[in-house]
Design a protein around this motif. Structure first.
Motif, PDB file in Angstrom:
ATOM      1  N   ALA A   1     -20.030 -24.383  77.107  1.00  0.00           N
ATOM      2  CA  ALA A   1     -20.791 -25.477  76.485  1.00  0.00           C
ATOM      3  C   ALA A   1     -20.707 -26.742  77.340  1.00  0.00           C
ATOM      4  CB  ALA A   1     -20.268 -25.750  75.074  1.00  0.00           C
ATOM      5  N   PHE A   2     -19.511 -27.029  77.858  1.00  0.00           N
ATOM      6  CA  PHE A   2     -19.322 -28.223  78.679  1.00  0.00           C
ATOM      7  C   PHE A   2     -20.121 -28.104  79.978  1.00  0.00           C
ATOM      8  CE2 PHE A   2     -16.985 -31.738  80.612  1.00  0.00           C
ATOM      9  CZ  PHE A   2     -16.708 -32.542  79.513  1.00  0.00           C
ATOM     10  N   SER A   3     -20.123 -26.927  80.569  1.00  0.00           N
ATOM     11  CA  SER A   3     -20.883 -26.697  81.800  1.00  0.00           C
ATOM     12  C   SER A   3     -22.377 -26.936  81.572  1.00  0.00           C
ATOM     13  CB  SER A   3     -20.657 -25.271  82.309  1.00  0.00           C
ATOM     14  OG  SER A   3     -19.314 -25.077  82.672  1.00  0.00           O
ATOM     15  N   HIS A   4     -22.871 -26.454  80.435  1.00  0.00           N
ATOM     16  CA  HIS A   4     -24.294 -26.634  80.133  1.00  0.00           C
ATOM     17  C   HIS A   4     -24.630 -28.122  80.014  1.00  0.00           C
ATOM     18  CE1 HIS A   4     -27.973 -25.121  77.630  1.00  0.00           C
ATOM     19  NE2 HIS A   4     -28.318 -25.649  78.777  1.00  0.00           N
ATOM     20  N   ASP A   5     -23.735 -28.899  79.442  1.00  0.00           N
ATOM     21  CA  ASP A   5     -23.958 -30.336  79.323  1.00  0.00           C
ATOM     22  C   ASP A   5     -24.056 -30.989  80.706  1.00  0.00           C
ATOM     23  OD1 ASP A   5     -24.119 -32.655  77.435  1.00  0.00           O
ATOM     24  OD2 ASP A   5     -22.366 -33.314  78.563  1.00  0.00           O
ATOM     25  N   LEU A   6     -23.213 -30.570  81.631  1.00  0.00           N
ATOM     26  CA  LEU A   6     -23.254 -31.127  82.988  1.00  0.00           C
ATOM     27  C   LEU A   6     -24.535 -30.712  83.714  1.00  0.00           C
ATOM     28  CD1 LEU A   6     -19.561 -30.665  84.166  1.00  0.00           C
ATOM     29  CD2 LEU A   6     -20.604 -32.585  82.953  1.00  0.00           C
ATOM     30  N   LEU A   7     -24.980 -29.500  83.472  1.00  0.00           N
ATOM     31  CA  LEU A   7     -26.236 -29.048  84.068  1.00  0.00           C
ATOM     32  C   LEU A   7     -27.411 -29.883  83.570  1.00  0.00           C
ATOM     33  CD1 LEU A   7     -25.518 -25.234  83.839  1.00  0.00           C
ATOM     34  CD2 LEU A   7     -26.033 -26.459  85.960  1.00  0.00           C
ATOM     35  N   ALA A   8     -27.362 -30.252  82.298  1.00  0.00           N
ATOM     36  CA  ALA A   8     -28.438 -31.066  81.722  1.00  0.00           C
ATOM     37  C   ALA A   8     -28.462 -32.478  82.317  1.00  0.00           C
ATOM     38  CB  ALA A   8     -28.281 -31.144  80.205  1.00  0.00           C
ATOM     39  N   ALA A   9     -27.317 -32.919  82.855  1.00  0.00           N
ATOM     40  CA  ALA A   9     -27.210 -34.273  83.416  1.00  0.00           C
ATOM     41  C   ALA A   9     -27.513 -34.322  84.907  1.00  0.00           C
ATOM     42  CB  ALA A   9     -25.809 -34.822  83.162  1.00  0.00           C
ATOM     43  N   THR A  10     -27.773 -33.161  85.529  1.00  0.00           N
ATOM     44  CA  THR A  10     -27.970 -33.083  86.974  1.00  0.00           C
ATOM     45  C   THR A  10     -29.231 -32.291  87.308  1.00  0.00           C
ATOM     46  OG1 THR A  10     -26.484 -31.157  86.985  1.00  0.00           O
ATOM     47  CG2 THR A  10     -25.514 -33.303  87.540  1.00  0.00           C
ATOM     48  N   THR A  11     -29.557 -32.246  88.605  1.00  0.00           N
ATOM     49  CA  THR A  11     -30.775 -31.528  89.007  1.00  0.00           C
ATOM     50  C   THR A  11     -30.552 -30.470  90.086  1.00  0.00           C
ATOM     51  OG1 THR A  11     -31.284 -33.285  90.600  1.00  0.00           O
ATOM     52  CG2 THR A  11     -32.316 -33.454  88.417  1.00  0.00           C
ATOM     53  N   THR A  12     -29.524 -30.621  90.913  1.00  0.00           N
ATOM     54  CA  THR A  12     -29.281 -29.643  91.985  1.00  0.00           C
ATOM     55  C   THR A  12     -27.889 -29.022  91.937  1.00  0.00           C
ATOM     56  OG1 THR A  12     -28.537 -31.374  93.520  1.00  0.00           O
ATOM     57  CG2 THR A  12     -30.893 -30.821  93.545  1.00  0.00           C
ATOM     58  N   LEU A  13     -26.931 -29.699  91.332  1.00  0.00           N
ATOM     59  CA  LEU A  13     -25.548 -29.203  91.279  1.00  0.00           C
ATOM     60  C   LEU A  13     -25.489 -27.874  90.533  1.00  0.00           C
ATOM     61  CD1 LEU A  13     -22.538 -30.223  91.888  1.00  0.00           C
ATOM     62  CD2 LEU A  13     -22.511 -30.889  89.475  1.00  0.00           C
ATOM     63  N   LYS A  14     -24.748 -26.910  91.081  1.00  0.00           N
ATOM     64  CA  LYS A  14     -24.480 -25.674  90.355  1.00  0.00           C
ATOM     65  C   LYS A  14     -23.164 -25.840  89.602  1.00  0.00           C
ATOM     66  CE  LYS A  14     -26.946 -22.266  93.130  1.00  0.00           C
ATOM     67  NZ  LYS A  14     -26.834 -20.982  93.871  1.00  0.00           N
ATOM     68  N   VAL A  15     -23.103 -25.335  88.391  1.00  0.00           N
ATOM     69  CA  VAL A  15     -21.880 -25.443  87.601  1.00  0.00           C
ATOM     70  C   VAL A  15     -21.368 -24.039  87.294  1.00  0.00           C
ATOM     71  CG1 VAL A  15     -20.767 -26.419  85.568  1.00  0.00           C
ATOM     72  CG2 VAL A  15     -22.676 -27.636  86.634  1.00  0.00           C
ATOM     73  N   ILE A  16     -20.085 -23.841  87.595  1.00  0.00           N
ATOM     74  CA  ILE A  16     -19.436 -22.541  87.412  1.00  0.00           C
ATOM     75  C   ILE A  16     -18.647 -22.601  86.111  1.00  0.00           C
ATOM     76  CG2 ILE A  16     -17.950 -20.808  88.457  1.00  0.00           C
ATOM     77  CD1 ILE A  16     -18.209 -22.561  91.106  1.00  0.00           C
ATOM     78  N   ALA A  17     -19.053 -21.821  85.143  1.00  0.00           N
ATOM     79  CA  ALA A  17     -18.394 -21.812  83.836  1.00  0.00           C
ATOM     80  C   ALA A  17     -17.328 -20.729  83.810  1.00  0.00           C
ATOM     81  CB  ALA A  17     -19.419 -21.554  82.737  1.00  0.00           C
ATOM     82  N   ALA A  18     -16.103 -21.114  83.446  1.00  0.00           N
ATOM     83  CA  ALA A  18     -15.004 -20.144  83.374  1.00  0.00           C
ATOM     84  C   ALA A  18     -15.107 -19.308  82.098  1.00  0.00           C
ATOM     85  CB  ALA A  18     -13.669 -20.871  83.422  1.00  0.00           C
ATOM     86  N   ILE A  19     -14.919 -18.015  82.259  1.00  0.00           N
ATOM     87  CA  ILE A  19     -15.014 -17.060  81.148  1.00  0.00           C
ATOM     88  C   ILE A  19     -13.790 -16.144  81.189  1.00  0.00           C
ATOM     89  CG2 ILE A  19     -16.266 -14.984  80.416  1.00  0.00           C
ATOM     90  CD1 ILE A  19     -18.845 -16.464  80.951  1.00  0.00           C
ATOM     91  N   LEU A  20     -13.223 -15.871  80.026  1.00  0.00           N
ATOM     92  CA  LEU A  20     -11.996 -15.089  79.917  1.00  0.00           C
ATOM     93  C   LEU A  20     -12.271 -13.798  79.147  1.00  0.00           C
ATOM     94  CD1 LEU A  20      -8.861 -15.259  80.426  1.00  0.00           C
ATOM     95  CD2 LEU A  20      -8.695 -16.312  78.166  1.00  0.00           C
ATOM     96  N   PRO A  21     -12.146 -12.622  79.792  1.00  0.00           N
ATOM     97  CA  PRO A  21     -12.299 -11.376  79.029  1.00  0.00           C
ATOM     98  C   PRO A  21     -11.293 -11.328  77.893  1.00  0.00           C
ATOM     99  CG  PRO A  21     -12.296 -10.929  81.384  1.00  0.00           C
ATOM    100  CD  PRO A  21     -11.890 -12.369  81.220  1.00  0.00           C
ATOM    101  N   GLY A  22     -11.731 -10.805  76.789  1.00  0.00           N
ATOM    102  CA  GLY A  22     -10.926 -10.834  75.562  1.00  0.00           C
ATOM    103  C   GLY A  22     -11.680 -11.680  74.570  1.00  0.00           C
ATOM    104  N   PRO A  23     -11.578 -13.030  74.683  1.00  0.00           N
ATOM    105  CA  PRO A  23     -12.403 -13.883  73.832  1.00  0.00           C
ATOM    106  C   PRO A  23     -13.902 -13.636  74.041  1.00  0.00           C
ATOM    107  CG  PRO A  23     -10.629 -15.157  74.806  1.00  0.00           C
ATOM    108  CD  PRO A  23     -10.581 -13.804  75.451  1.00  0.00           C
ATOM    109  N   TRP A  24     -14.298 -13.377  75.296  1.00  0.00           N
ATOM    110  CA  TRP A  24     -15.692 -13.019  75.565  1.00  0.00           C
ATOM    111  C   TRP A  24     -15.787 -11.518  75.762  1.00  0.00           C
ATOM    112  CZ3 TRP A  24     -14.246 -17.908  77.102  1.00  0.00           C
ATOM    113  CH2 TRP A  24     -15.175 -18.942  76.916  1.00  0.00           C
ATOM    114  N   ASN A  25     -16.945 -10.944  75.405  1.00  0.00           N
ATOM    115  CA  ASN A  25     -17.256  -9.597  75.857  1.00  0.00           C
ATOM    116  C   ASN A  25     -18.498  -9.681  76.738  1.00  0.00           C
ATOM    117  OD1 ASN A  25     -19.683  -9.307  74.266  1.00  0.00           O
ATOM    118  ND2 ASN A  25     -18.382  -8.974  72.482  1.00  0.00           N
TER     119      ASN A  25
END
Length: 367
Positions: free
Chosen positions: A73-97
């Motif tokens: 969610a935080f990464s998406h907010d940063l993407l909305a505030a920028t135009t060229t920067l790529k944002v890498i969102a950390a994901i943890l197997p277990g909580p995510w599938n």
């Protein structure tokens, strides 16, 4: 003749979406984990010439980081505030599938013109898994699960009627629509253990490793690239570093000395206890942090060991040394993020580009 843009070393910064900054120290850090601070920081970084931002994933407090914002969610907010920067969102197997992650990231990729990536964190902190009721796997099993996770993501993103029979994940003729735009979201992963490197050599786009000297980085890179070639796979390497860039080397070294002198020993030792257990849990005992000293552990991922501490010229030269060792990206932490990211963009990145251009010209002349 300018170097090819694809050959230029890339720059990323740690997103301070976690309180406490990037060092376990009571030194002043003009860094904030608020949304407002981070939106402005992302815009500064984009203008400064940074390519990526990496958000952190944590579910429990500790080691001076009492508060944590959720990474995707935080990464998406940063993407909305920028135009060229790529944002890498950390994901943890277990909580995510993989089904949730594939759909979530495909949608964000669609909304942001393909600027989202993921960092798949296999997990190192047993207490965190226990706190949220997630089953804890042995070291190499965590990487086997992560590899299945990545294979599932790629399958979902590229195939219709995706079917997969793994030990951890199963899919039955699953079709995700719409799929993410091409190129597909990049997949990063970290680790220094044998299992982490082997996984990178098979399935990951990028491999993050803890800070280290060029000689030690070169050993890891040679190992990974030889295995990747044998697997007909291509992987790039990112190296963690904590930058302290000042007008003189003495000033920079004094800041480092103050960071360590003001370290919170209880928090550093508690962190060290957990991460050294994690590092030694790999069968060969060579995982991240296995050989880290107290001073190294004051910065979460051995960032001081990359030695980006000095004048802009010294730091630029050391970055090029890391590039020669096989690094494709430098992942940076700072004490005062907004101020220092801007300074780094003005005074270090242009010098790196100059050095890259000079090296490319010399190489061309020698042909």
């Amino acid at each position: 003749m300018a170097h090819a843009e694809s050959d230029a070393i890339k720059f990323a910064y740690w997103v301070p979406n976690v309180s406490g900054g990037l060092v376990i120290s009571n030194i002043e850090q003009r860094t904030n984990h608020s949304a407002e601070y981070n939106r402005k920081l992302a815009q500064i970084a984009e203008k400064a010439g940074f390519d990526y931002a990496l958000s952190q994933i944590r579910f429990t407090a500790g080691y001076g980081a009492d508060e944590q914002h959720e990474s995707v969610a935080f990464s998406h907010d940063l993407l909305a505030a920028t135009t060229t920067l790529k944002v890498i969102a950390a994901i943890l197997p277990g909580p995510w599938n993989p089904a949730l992650a594939a759909k979530q990231i495909a949608t964000i990729s669609y909304l942001t013109n393909g600027r989202v990536a993921i960092n798949l964190v296999s997990g190192w902190f047993r207490g965190e898994f226990h706190a949220i009721g997630e089953h804890w796997l042995d070291h190499d099993e965590r990487y086997r699960r992560s590899e299945e996770f990545i294979r599932s993501l790629r399958g979902i993103w590229t195939q219709d009627s995706f079917t997969f029979r793994g030990d951890f994940y199963r899919f039955n003729e699953y079709s995700l629509k719409p799929k993410p735009p091409h190129p597909l979201p990049e997949i990063f992963q970290g680790g220094s253990s044998r299992a982490a490197r082997d996984m990178a050599s098979r399935v990951s786009d990028w491999y993050f490793t803890n800070g280290n000297t060029p000689a030690e980085i070169a050993k890891q890179v040679d190992d990974i690239q030889a295995k990747a070639k044998a697997n007909s796979h291509s992987v790039k390497v990112g190296v963690n570093a904590f930058a302290i860039v000042r007008e003189t080397e003495d000033e920079a070294r004094a800041v480092l000395a103050e960071v360590i002198a003001k370290a919170n020993p209880d928090a550093v030792n508690a962190f060290g206890h957990e991460v050294k257990n994690a590092g030694k849990a790999s069968p060969e005992g060579e995982g991240n942090w296995a050989k880290s000293s107290f001073d190294d552990l004051v910065q979460y991922n051995d960032g001081f060991r990359s030695n980006l501490i000095g004048t802009p010229r010294q730091v630029a030269e050391r970055i090029v040394d890391l590039k020669r060792a096989g690094a494709d990206l430098i992942l940076l932490g700072f004490l005062h993020f907004q101020d220092e990211v801007e300074y780094f963009g003005k005074h270090v990145i242009p010098l790196v580009r100059e050095l890259e251009n000079a090296e490319a010209a010399a190489s061309l002349a020698a042909e």
